[in-house]
Motif scaffolding. Structure first.
Motif, PDB file in Angstrom:
ATOM      1  N   THR A 229       0.845  -1.191   0.000  1.00 17.96           N
ATOM      2  CA  THR A 229       0.000   0.000   0.000  1.00 17.96           C
ATOM      3  C   THR A 229       0.882   1.244   0.000  1.00 17.96           C
ATOM      4  O   THR A 229       1.721   1.409   0.896  1.00 17.96           O
ATOM      5  N   TRP A 230       0.677   2.128  -0.999  1.00 17.94           N
ATOM      6  CA  TRP A 230       1.412   3.392  -1.094  1.00 17.94           C
ATOM      7  C   TRP A 230       0.554   4.518  -0.525  1.00 17.94           C
ATOM      8  O   TRP A 230      -0.669   4.548  -0.709  1.00 17.94           O
ATOM      9  N   SER A 231       1.215   5.460   0.149  1.00 17.96           N
ATOM     10  CA  SER A 231       0.539   6.639   0.677  1.00 17.96           C
ATOM     11  C   SER A 231       1.546   7.767   0.802  1.00 17.96           C
ATOM     12  O   SER A 231       2.762   7.543   0.755  1.00 17.96           O
ATOM     13  N   ARG A 232       1.035   8.986   0.970  1.00 19.26           N
ATOM     14  CA  ARG A 232       1.897  10.132   1.202  1.00 19.26           C
ATOM     15  C   ARG A 232       2.187  10.246   2.692  1.00 19.26           C
ATOM     16  O   ARG A 232       1.298  10.050   3.534  1.00 19.26           O
ATOM     17  N   GLN A 244      -2.096   2.223  -8.277  1.00 16.85           N
ATOM     18  CA  GLN A 244      -1.190   1.321  -7.574  1.00 16.85           C
ATOM     19  C   GLN A 244      -1.681  -0.116  -7.663  1.00 16.85           C
ATOM     20  O   GLN A 244      -2.886  -0.381  -7.705  1.00 16.85           O
ATOM     21  N   ASP A 245      -0.707  -1.022  -7.678  1.00 16.05           N
ATOM     22  CA  ASP A 245      -0.971  -2.460  -7.718  1.00 16.05           C
ATOM     23  C   ASP A 245      -0.548  -3.042  -6.376  1.00 16.05           C
ATOM     24  O   ASP A 245       0.636  -3.057  -6.035  1.00 16.05           O
ATOM     25  N   ARG A 246      -1.507  -3.513  -5.602  1.00 15.30           N
ATOM     26  CA  ARG A 246      -1.224  -4.015  -4.253  1.00 15.30           C
ATOM     27  C   ARG A 246      -0.486  -5.352  -4.259  1.00 15.30           C
ATOM     28  O   ARG A 246       0.076  -5.749  -3.236  1.00 15.30           O
ATOM     29  N   HIS A 247      -0.483  -6.042  -5.374  1.00  9.67           N
ATOM     30  CA  HIS A 247       0.209  -7.340  -5.437  1.00  9.67           C
ATOM     31  C   HIS A 247       1.676  -7.175  -5.818  1.00  9.67           C
ATOM     32  O   HIS A 247       2.535  -7.882  -5.294  1.00  9.67           O
ATOM     33  N   CYS A 266       5.626   3.288   1.493  1.00  7.50           N
ATOM     34  CA  CYS A 266       5.092   1.984   1.059  1.00  7.50           C
ATOM     35  C   CYS A 266       5.052   1.046   2.255  1.00  7.50           C
ATOM     36  O   CYS A 266       6.065   0.853   2.937  1.00  7.50           O
ATOM     37  N   GLU A 267       3.911   0.459   2.510  1.00  4.04           N
ATOM     38  CA  GLU A 267       3.748  -0.483   3.623  1.00  4.04           C
ATOM     39  C   GLU A 267       3.363  -1.854   3.075  1.00  4.04           C
ATOM     40  O   GLU A 267       2.431  -1.964   2.276  1.00  4.04           O
ATOM     41  N   VAL A 268       4.101  -2.868   3.503  1.00  7.83           N
ATOM     42  CA  VAL A 268       3.813  -4.242   3.102  1.00  7.83           C
ATOM     43  C   VAL A 268       3.394  -5.018   4.348  1.00  7.83           C
ATOM     44  O   VAL A 268       3.961  -4.842   5.423  1.00  7.83           O
ATOM     45  N   GLU A 269       2.404  -5.881   4.186  1.00  5.90           N
ATOM     46  CA  GLU A 269       1.911  -6.642   5.324  1.00  5.90           C
ATOM     47  C   GLU A 269       1.329  -7.980   4.868  1.00  5.90           C
ATOM     48  O   GLU A 269       0.914  -8.144   3.720  1.00  5.90           O
ATOM     49  N   ASN A 270       1.344  -8.917   5.832  1.00  2.00           N
ATOM     50  CA  ASN A 270       0.603 -10.170   5.675  1.00  2.00           C
ATOM     51  C   ASN A 270      -0.122 -10.439   6.987  1.00  2.00           C
ATOM     52  O   ASN A 270      -0.248  -9.525   7.815  1.00  2.00           O
ATOM     53  N   ALA A 271      -0.582 -11.650   7.202  1.00  2.00           N
ATOM     54  CA  ALA A 271      -1.422 -11.936   8.359  1.00  2.00           C
ATOM     55  C   ALA A 271      -0.665 -11.866   9.679  1.00  2.00           C
ATOM     56  O   ALA A 271      -1.293 -11.766  10.741  1.00  2.00           O
TER      57      ALA A 271
END
Length: 416
Positions: A229-232, A244-247, A266-271
């Motif tokens: 997920t991208w954000s400012r 943006q492509d979340r995958h 940019c934030e990356v996450e899983n369970a």
């Protein structure tokens, strides 16, 4: 009056029916299986002797019939947690299995935890049990030392915990509680995942105004599925031209302008975890493509000229060396021969003559190695030359007889 009872589940119930004596208000049926009210259909076969008054009383009685059953409670596992548990690698997980025995469950408590095999044809692997007040471990010691009961199973809690979970611990586990005659079980699936590593943020291409800009984000480690997920950073909205492509973790900005300048996160996450990175986006004026092309062409031409110049120098050097060798050969041929030594030293002169005759032979001439008969030789005087005779004796021949006197030849470097 004859009463016939029609009830489809009636043959499955072992009931005790009280005898109806005509004065009771209800018909009670006792069952050991469940508690339910069953509507029964009765067919009355009236004998001719019954009056209409008795018929009316029977109909009113049937309207008040109620079927009740008494329930016998049994062993029941009461844990209500999730059937699938997701945990990060290295954490501790608790697999719940609380239970409540029935009043008739008076046997010895027996608890078994097993690893359920995915293949139904294989036998499940027993990993932990509780019998006769004692706990027993089975299987891999690496798993057994990390496995234990949360509390005393006698208190109605057969839950277990598994510390420092690993990827190999991913499986379905079954808790089976027995206390004769009651028995019940519960299955829990454990999913062990790797949290995402700190991602890397970068931009592909140039950050030029008017063109597209692609911000990329990638985490090298982490169990799928991963979501980007991208954000400012300031909390503002993304540019209206951005998608943006979340995958894949790509943020594509079309028609880049000064309004898009800033810090992006940019934030990356899983369970089981998350991570983030930042990138400071700039906007530069586009480069002059015509100038770049012209510069490239000029540079290529200069390089070609330099290459041709080097080839010309190499050819000139080769010609110069060849010319120098030819001049040296001509000078060597035009050099003056050394003057002959005086005749006062006949022995040395004769030795030189023999040396010349030794390595330069002439066809049809025989040479003698006798030194005492060799007279002195001068350049102007006659030189004796020995030739072979048919009788095997060599006779000296005067220079004037058949051959001229020897003269020094500068071309050959010896008298001829």
């Amino acid at each position: 009056m004859t009463v016939e009872i029609f009830s489809p589940p009636w043959n499955k119930l072992k009931d005790k029916i009280k005898t109806f004596n005509g004065s009771g208000q209800s018909l009670q049926i006792h069952s050991r299986n469940s508690s339910l009210h069953v509507a029964l259909a009765f067919r009355f076969i009236m004998e001719p002797v019954f009056t209409s008054t008795r018929l009316k009383a029977a109909v009113l009685f049937l309207l008040t019939i109620r079927l009740t059953t008494d329930v016998t409670e049994a062993m029941e596992v009461t844990s209500s947690g999730p059937q699938t548990i997701q945990k990060a690698q290295g954490e501790t997980v608790t697999l719940g299995c609380t239970f409540t025995p029935g009043p008739h469950d008076t046997g010895e408590l027996d608890v078994e935890w097993s690893n359920v095999r995915p293949d139904m044809t294989q036998k499940d692997q027993l990993i932990l049990s509780y019998r006769g007040g004692e706990m027993h471990h089975y299987g891999d010691p690496g798993v057994s030392k990390r496995l234990n009961f949360v509390a005393d199973p006698k208190q109605g809690d057969a839950s277990i915990f598994l510390s420092n979970v690993r990827l190999a611990d991913k499986a379905t586990y079954q808790c089976k509680v027995k206390k004769v005659p009651g028995v019940d079980m519960r299955k829990v699936t454990l999913v062990v995942m790797v949290p995402p590593s700190m991602p890397k943020c970068w931009v592909e291409g140039k950050e030029e105004k008017g063109g597209p800009v692609s911000l990329r984000c990638k985490s090298s480690v982490g169990s799928t599925p991963l979501s980007y997920t991208w954000s400012r950073e300031s909390g503002g909205a993304l540019p209206s031209t951005a998608t943006q492509d979340r995958h894949t973790g790509e943020l594509l900005i079309k028609n880049h302008t000064d309004n898009n300048i800033g810090s992006y996160v940019c934030e990356v996450e899983n369970a089981v975890g998350k991570g983030q990175c930042k990138y400071a986006l700039h906007a530069y004026n586009p480069t002059n493509k015509a100038g770049v092309i012209a510069g490239a062409v000029i540079g290529a031409l200069l390089l070609l000229l330099l290459l041709l110049f080097l080839i010309w120098l190499l050819i000139c050097c080769c010609h110069k060396r060849r010319y120098e060798k030819e001049v040296q050969n001509e000078l060597r041929e035009d050099a003056q021969a050394p003057e002959s030594r005086p005749t006062s030293r006949p022995t040395s002169r004769a030795s030189s003559l023999r040396s010349v005759l030794a390595y330069r032979t002439h066809p049809g001439v025989h040479y003698s190695s006798v030194r005492k008969n060799l007279p002195s030789v001068s350049e102007s005087g006659p030189s004796p030359i020995f030739n072979g005779e048919s009788n095997g004796r060599s006779q000296p021949t005067a220079a004037g007889q058949g051959r001229g006197s020897l003269k020094y030849d500068q071309k050959f470097g010896y008298p001829v």
